[in-house]
Design a protein around this motif. Structure first.
Motif, PDB file in Angstrom:
ATOM      1  N   GLN A   1      79.504  95.311  43.151  1.00 44.78           N
ATOM      2  CA  GLN A   1      80.739  95.200  42.370  1.00 44.78           C
ATOM      3  C   GLN A   1      80.913  93.801  41.769  1.00 44.78           C
ATOM      4  N   GLY A   2      79.933  92.919  42.029  1.00 40.13           N
ATOM      5  CA  GLY A   2      80.018  91.567  41.495  1.00 40.13           C
ATOM      6  C   GLY A   2      80.715  90.588  42.401  1.00 40.13           C
ATOM      7  N   VAL A   3      80.721  90.882  43.690  1.00 42.06           N
ATOM      8  CA  VAL A   3      81.348  89.989  44.668  1.00 42.06           C
ATOM      9  C   VAL A   3      80.312  89.613  45.709  1.00 42.06           C
ATOM     10  N   MET A   4      80.102  88.314  45.879  1.00 45.02           N
ATOM     11  CA  MET A   4      79.102  87.841  46.829  1.00 45.02           C
ATOM     12  C   MET A   4      79.795  87.159  48.016  1.00 45.02           C
ATOM     13  N   ILE A   5      79.749  87.818  49.150  1.00 48.29           N
ATOM     14  CA  ILE A   5      80.334  87.255  50.361  1.00 48.29           C
ATOM     15  C   ILE A   5      79.627  87.870  51.574  1.00 48.29           C
TER      16      ILE A   5
END
Length: 201
Positions: A21-25
């Motif tokens: 989804q375009g979230v890097m964590i």
């Protein structure tokens, strides 16, 4: 219903999904940020029994950790549901409770839940019980939760009932028995309801 929000595997599943989804964590950081933001939100509330909206927590996490343009509001809702599905270990309706509801169609019925509408309403609809109630209030709707008397008063107002016209049923003594009784309602534990409901109504 049983969930496990402490299991790192829950956050690992969400972390991997967020990657697409375009979230890097990372999972461990996601777990810490989630807990930290909830604590901050709770502490900033003026309510005695504050409640958060979990989708807003995830919206903030997504916004802060995005690596391309995202709709963080929409993604917060979707992430909340993915988180719930990852943490869910069991989802079912006790057959005794379902029978009680169906056996008393003449009574007004309300759910007053310390829960999150963003996924709990969908779970109730999936189980086929949401439509069996005249009113469903989740604590996330109002940002405070049981045993805050305001929540019970809100339900009474919307149902147009007086305290002495209500039988409150639940499984948590403080939330579902002690406070309702102090407010003038009848209140019993769910186990007692299963045994004696038909005799009491």
């Amino acid at each position: 219903m049983h969930t496990d929000e402490s299991d790192l595997a829950t956050y690992n599943a969400v972390s991997k999904w967020l990657m697409y989804q375009g979230v890097m964590i990372a999972a461990d950081r996601l777990k810490v940020e989630y807990a930290t933001l909830i604590e901050e939100k709770m502490n900033s509330s003026k309510e005695a029994y504050p409640e958060i909206r979990v989708e807003e927590i995830f919206s903030r996490i997504c916004k802060d950790n995005s690596i391309w343009d995202i709709n963080h509001h929409k993604l917060g809702i979707e992430t909340a549901r993915v988180f719930r599905s990852a943490s869910l270990r069991r989802l079912e309706v006790f057959p005794q409770s379902h029978q009680l509801i169906k056996d008393n169609p003449h009574l007004k019925k309300c759910v007053l839940s310390n829960g999150q509408r963003v996924f709990s309403e969908l779970e109730m609809r999936f189980l086929g019980i949401y439509e069996l109630f005249d009113l469903v209030i989740f604590s996330s709707d109002v940002r405070y939760k049981k045993p805050n008397p305001k929540l019970y008063q809100l339900a009474m107002h919307k149902m147009k009932l007086n305290p002495d016209e209500i039988l409150f049923i639940g499984d948590t003594p403080e939330n579902d028995i002690i406070v309702p009784k102090k407010m003038g309602m009848k209140a019993i534990h769910i186990n007692e309801a299963w045994e004696h409901m038909n005799d009491m109504l």
